[in-house]
Design an enzyme around this catalytic site. Structure first.
Site, PDB file in Angstrom:
ATOM      1  N   ALA A 156       0.798  -1.230   0.000  1.00  0.00           N
ATOM      2  CA  ALA A 156       0.000   0.000   0.000  1.00  0.00           C
ATOM      3  C   ALA A 156       0.832   1.282   0.000  1.00  0.00           C
ATOM      4  CB  ALA A 156      -0.950   0.000   1.204  1.00  0.00           C
ATOM      5  N   LYS A 171      -0.141 -15.413 -11.257  1.00  0.00           N
ATOM      6  CA  LYS A 171      -1.470 -14.798 -11.399  1.00  0.00           C
ATOM      7  C   LYS A 171      -2.518 -15.847 -11.785  1.00  0.00           C
ATOM      8  CE  LYS A 171      -0.300 -10.655 -10.200  1.00  0.00           C
ATOM      9  NZ  LYS A 171      -0.805 -10.052  -8.960  1.00  0.00           N
ATOM     10  N   ASN A 203      -2.779  -7.376  -2.189  1.00  0.00           N
ATOM     11  CA  ASN A 203      -2.418  -6.626  -3.399  1.00  0.00           C
ATOM     12  C   ASN A 203      -0.925  -6.666  -3.720  1.00  0.00           C
ATOM     13  OD1 ASN A 203      -2.723  -4.218  -5.405  1.00  0.00           O
ATOM     14  ND2 ASN A 203      -1.242  -3.492  -3.881  1.00  0.00           N
ATOM     15  N   TYR A 262       5.552 -14.436 -13.081  1.00  0.00           N
ATOM     16  CA  TYR A 262       4.428 -13.515 -12.850  1.00  0.00           C
ATOM     17  C   TYR A 262       3.138 -14.113 -13.409  1.00  0.00           C
ATOM     18  CZ  TYR A 262       1.667  -9.191 -12.975  1.00  0.00           C
ATOM     19  OH  TYR A 262       0.682  -8.250 -12.797  1.00  0.00           O
ATOM     20  N   VAL A 263       3.201 -14.563 -14.673  1.00  0.00           N
ATOM     21  CA  VAL A 263       2.017 -15.139 -15.327  1.00  0.00           C
ATOM     22  C   VAL A 263       1.541 -16.383 -14.567  1.00  0.00           C
ATOM     23  CG1 VAL A 263       1.269 -16.338 -17.426  1.00  0.00           C
ATOM     24  CG2 VAL A 263       2.583 -14.205 -17.613  1.00  0.00           C
TER      25      VAL A 263
HETATM   26  N1  LIG Z   1      -0.007  -1.958 -12.732  1.00  0.00           N
HETATM   27  C1  LIG Z   1      -0.554  -2.861 -13.554  1.00  0.00           C
HETATM   28  O1  LIG Z   1      -0.664  -2.641 -14.758  1.00  0.00           O
HETATM   29  C2  LIG Z   1      -1.048  -4.161 -12.991  1.00  0.00           C
HETATM   30  C3  LIG Z   1      -1.735  -5.016 -13.869  1.00  0.00           C
HETATM   31  C4  LIG Z   1      -2.222  -6.221 -13.373  1.00  0.00           C
HETATM   32  C5  LIG Z   1      -2.049  -6.562 -12.044  1.00  0.00           C
HETATM   33  N2  LIG Z   1      -1.366  -5.712 -11.214  1.00  0.00           N
HETATM   34  C6  LIG Z   1      -1.195  -6.136  -9.822  1.00  0.00           C
HETATM   35  O2  LIG Z   1      -1.575  -5.121  -8.929  1.00  0.00           O
HETATM   36  C7  LIG Z   1      -0.792  -5.232  -7.730  1.00  0.00           C
HETATM   37  C8  LIG Z   1      -0.176  -3.889  -7.411  1.00  0.00           C
HETATM   38  O3  LIG Z   1       0.641  -3.504  -8.500  1.00  0.00           O
HETATM   39  P1  LIG Z   1       1.143  -2.012  -8.750  1.00  0.00           P
HETATM   40  O4  LIG Z   1       1.149  -1.837 -10.221  1.00  0.00           O
HETATM   41  O5  LIG Z   1       0.423  -1.050  -7.883  1.00  0.00           O
HETATM   42  O6  LIG Z   1       2.662  -2.198  -8.287  1.00  0.00           O
HETATM   43  P2  LIG Z   1       3.681  -1.237  -7.502  1.00  0.00           P
HETATM   44  O7  LIG Z   1       5.036  -1.812  -7.742  1.00  0.00           O
HETATM   45  O8  LIG Z   1       3.438   0.186  -7.845  1.00  0.00           O
HETATM   46  O9  LIG Z   1       3.264  -1.493  -5.976  1.00  0.00           O
HETATM   47  C9  LIG Z   1       3.446  -2.737  -5.380  1.00  0.00           C
HETATM   48  C10 LIG Z   1       3.721  -2.540  -3.898  1.00  0.00           C
HETATM   49  O10 LIG Z   1       3.901  -3.842  -3.303  1.00  0.00           O
HETATM   50  C11 LIG Z   1       4.956  -3.731  -2.377  1.00  0.00           C
HETATM   51  N3  LIG Z   1       5.559  -5.048  -2.100  1.00  0.00           N
HETATM   52  C12 LIG Z   1       6.313  -5.799  -2.937  1.00  0.00           C
HETATM   53  N4  LIG Z   1       6.725  -6.915  -2.317  1.00  0.00           N
HETATM   54  C13 LIG Z   1       6.208  -6.875  -1.061  1.00  0.00           C
HETATM   55  C14 LIG Z   1       6.282  -7.752   0.056  1.00  0.00           C
HETATM   56  N5  LIG Z   1       6.982  -8.893  -0.012  1.00  0.00           N
HETATM   57  N6  LIG Z   1       5.644  -7.403   1.190  1.00  0.00           N
HETATM   58  C15 LIG Z   1       4.947  -6.232   1.258  1.00  0.00           C
HETATM   59  N7  LIG Z   1       4.844  -5.376   0.235  1.00  0.00           N
HETATM   60  C16 LIG Z   1       5.466  -5.687  -0.915  1.00  0.00           C
HETATM   61  C17 LIG Z   1       5.938  -2.788  -3.036  1.00  0.00           C
HETATM   62  O11 LIG Z   1       6.880  -2.252  -2.108  1.00  0.00           O
HETATM   63  C18 LIG Z   1       5.006  -1.741  -3.639  1.00  0.00           C
HETATM   64  O12 LIG Z   1       4.751  -0.687  -2.738  1.00  0.00           O
HETATM   65  C19 LIG Z   1       0.225  -6.341  -7.988  1.00  0.00           C
HETATM   66  O13 LIG Z   1      -0.233  -7.556  -7.427  1.00  0.00           O
HETATM   67  C20 LIG Z   1       0.250  -6.440  -9.499  1.00  0.00           C
HETATM   68  O14 LIG Z   1       0.633  -7.701  -9.978  1.00  0.00           O
HETATM   69  C21 LIG Z   1      -0.863  -4.534 -11.659  1.00  0.00           C
HETATM   70  O1  LIG Z   2       0.108  -4.668 -19.492  1.00  0.00           O
HETATM   71  S1  LIG Z   2      -0.142  -5.921 -18.792  1.00  0.00           S
HETATM   72  O2  LIG Z   2       0.060  -7.087 -19.654  1.00  0.00           O
HETATM   73  O3  LIG Z   2      -1.498  -5.880 -18.269  1.00  0.00           O
HETATM   74  C1  LIG Z   2       0.926  -6.018 -17.460  1.00  0.00           C
HETATM   75  C2  LIG Z   2       1.787  -7.081 -17.339  1.00  0.00           C
HETATM   76  C3  LIG Z   2       2.630  -7.146 -16.250  1.00  0.00           C
HETATM   77  C4  LIG Z   2       2.584  -6.148 -15.319  1.00  0.00           C
HETATM   78  C5  LIG Z   2       3.433  -6.218 -14.128  1.00  0.00           C
HETATM   79  O4  LIG Z   2       4.641  -6.739 -14.416  1.00  0.00           O
HETATM   80  C6  LIG Z   2       1.739  -5.085 -15.443  1.00  0.00           C
HETATM   81  C7  LIG Z   2       0.894  -5.020 -16.545  1.00  0.00           C
END
Ligand SMILES: NC(=O)c1ccc[n+]([C@@H]2O[C@H](COP(=O)([O-])OP(=O)(O)OC[C@H]3O[C@@H](n4cnc5c(N)ncnc54)[C@H](O)[C@@H]3O)[C@@H](O)[C@H]2O)c1
Ligand SMILES: O=S(=O)(O)c1ccc(CO)cc1
Length: 254
Positions: free
Chosen positions: A13, A154, A85, A150-151
């Site tokens: 967060a 998820k 998250n 990652y894939v």
């Molecule tokens: N941004 C995208 O396009 C996208 C797309 C699909 C899914 N997601 C998912 O959404 C979630 C959040 O992604 P985001 O884009 O906000 O990423 P981000 O990198 O901006 O934020 C992720 C946060 O998780 C924290 N974190 C990582 N490892 C941790 C751990 N072991 N313990 C506690 N905290 C930890 C990080 O310090 C960071 O603050 C992820 O699960 C990601 O896979 C993101």
């Molecule tokens: O653009 S996306 O394919 O949705 C995508 C893939 C991976 C991540 C995080 O690595 C974010 C978005």
């Protein structure tokens, strides 16, 4: 104020989608324990006022998760909502992924959701109420070749959501997932939006013609956490600008 009197934990967060979820839940009246491995989240939590607290934890470590749950109960007295998250990625093709990198991504993305989910569900089971949201991805069903663990993580999260929903329904605890498309955060900027060509590729696969904002994911998290979703469990909702509905590509407006 759909979430007044509710207590939530949001992992990952400090920034991005997790911070937007924490902000939205607070706007809806909830008290929120923000959690992150990066202690800078403490400043973000302070800016959110009295309804927010911050706890530094690596959510892939059981001892940290147990301490997080104990602290949340000590501060707020109950737990109504968990947003699982926190997540990371690692860029490498299948033939190049090391065992350590595979294990690390699976531990942070998947095992953390099992650990936090189980520890919090034990509290919710006693309360006979609660809601857990697991942050998945469009890449739980689609696949990109250069983010292998990652894939895989998820894809497994969607099944975790289903099996948790089956186990926890008798305790009136709902479990759902959110599958974001490309959302403008640090993670996406590094992983998939690193060049104009990469951005073009993403937009050509997004019918709404733009990337999403973290707040657009947070709005769905707030809905799933609210009584408006009282008959929903076991589902993963895609918040993706139409990506999962698309075959072929769409024209890009530059
Ligand atoms: N941004 C995208 O396009 C996208 C797309 C699909 C899914 N997601 C998912 O959404 C979630 C959040 O992604 P985001 O884009 O906000 O990423 P981000 O990198 O901006 O934020 C992720 C946060 O998780 C924290 N974190 C990582 N490892 C941790 C751990 N072991 N313990 C506690 N905290 C930890 C990080 O310090 C960071 O603050 C992820 O699960 C990601 O896979 C993101
Ligand atoms: O653009 S996306 O394919 O949705 C995508 C893939 C991976 C991540 C995080 O690595 C974010 C978005």
């Amino acid at each position: 104020m759909k979430l007044s009197q509710k207590v939530a934990i949001v992992t990952g967060a400090t920034q991005g989608i997790g911070l937007a979820c924490a902000q939205r839940l607070i706007t809806e009246g909830a008290k929120v324990m923000l959690v992150d491995i990066k202690p800078e989240g403490a400043q973000a939590a302070e800016a959110l006022g009295d309804q927010a607290r911050f706890f530094t934890a690596d959510v892939s470590q059981k001892a940290d998760v147990d301490a997080l749950v104990a602290e949340t109960l000590a501060v707020f007295g109950r737990i109504d909502i968990l947003i699982n998250n926190a997540g990371v990625t690692h860029k490498a093709l299948f033939l190049d992924v090391s065992e350590d990198d595979f294990d690390r991504v699976m531990r942070i993305n998947l095992k953390s959701m099992f650990l936090c989910g189980q520890a919090v569900a034990r509290v919710m089971a006693k309360q006979q109420s609660g809601c857990i949201i697991n942050m998945s991805s469009v890449n739980s069903e689609l696949a990109i070749p250069d983010q292998v663990p990652y894939v895989v993580s998820k894809g497994a999260i969607n099944q975790l959501t289903k099996v948790m929903s089956l186990n926890l329904a008798p305790y009136k605890v709902r479990v759902n997932g959110i599958g974001p498309g490309t959302i403008l955060t640090e993670l996406a900027k590094k992983a998939v939006l690193g060049s104009p060509e990469a951005r073009h590729t993403i937009l050509s696969r997004t019918p709404l013609g733009r990337c999403g904002e973290p707040e657009e994911v947070a709005a769905i998290a707030a809905f799933l956490a609210s009584d408006d979703a009282s008959y929903m469990t076991g589902q993963t909702l895609f918040v993706d600008g139409g990506r999962m509905a698309l075959n072929y590509t769409v024209p890009v407006q530059e």
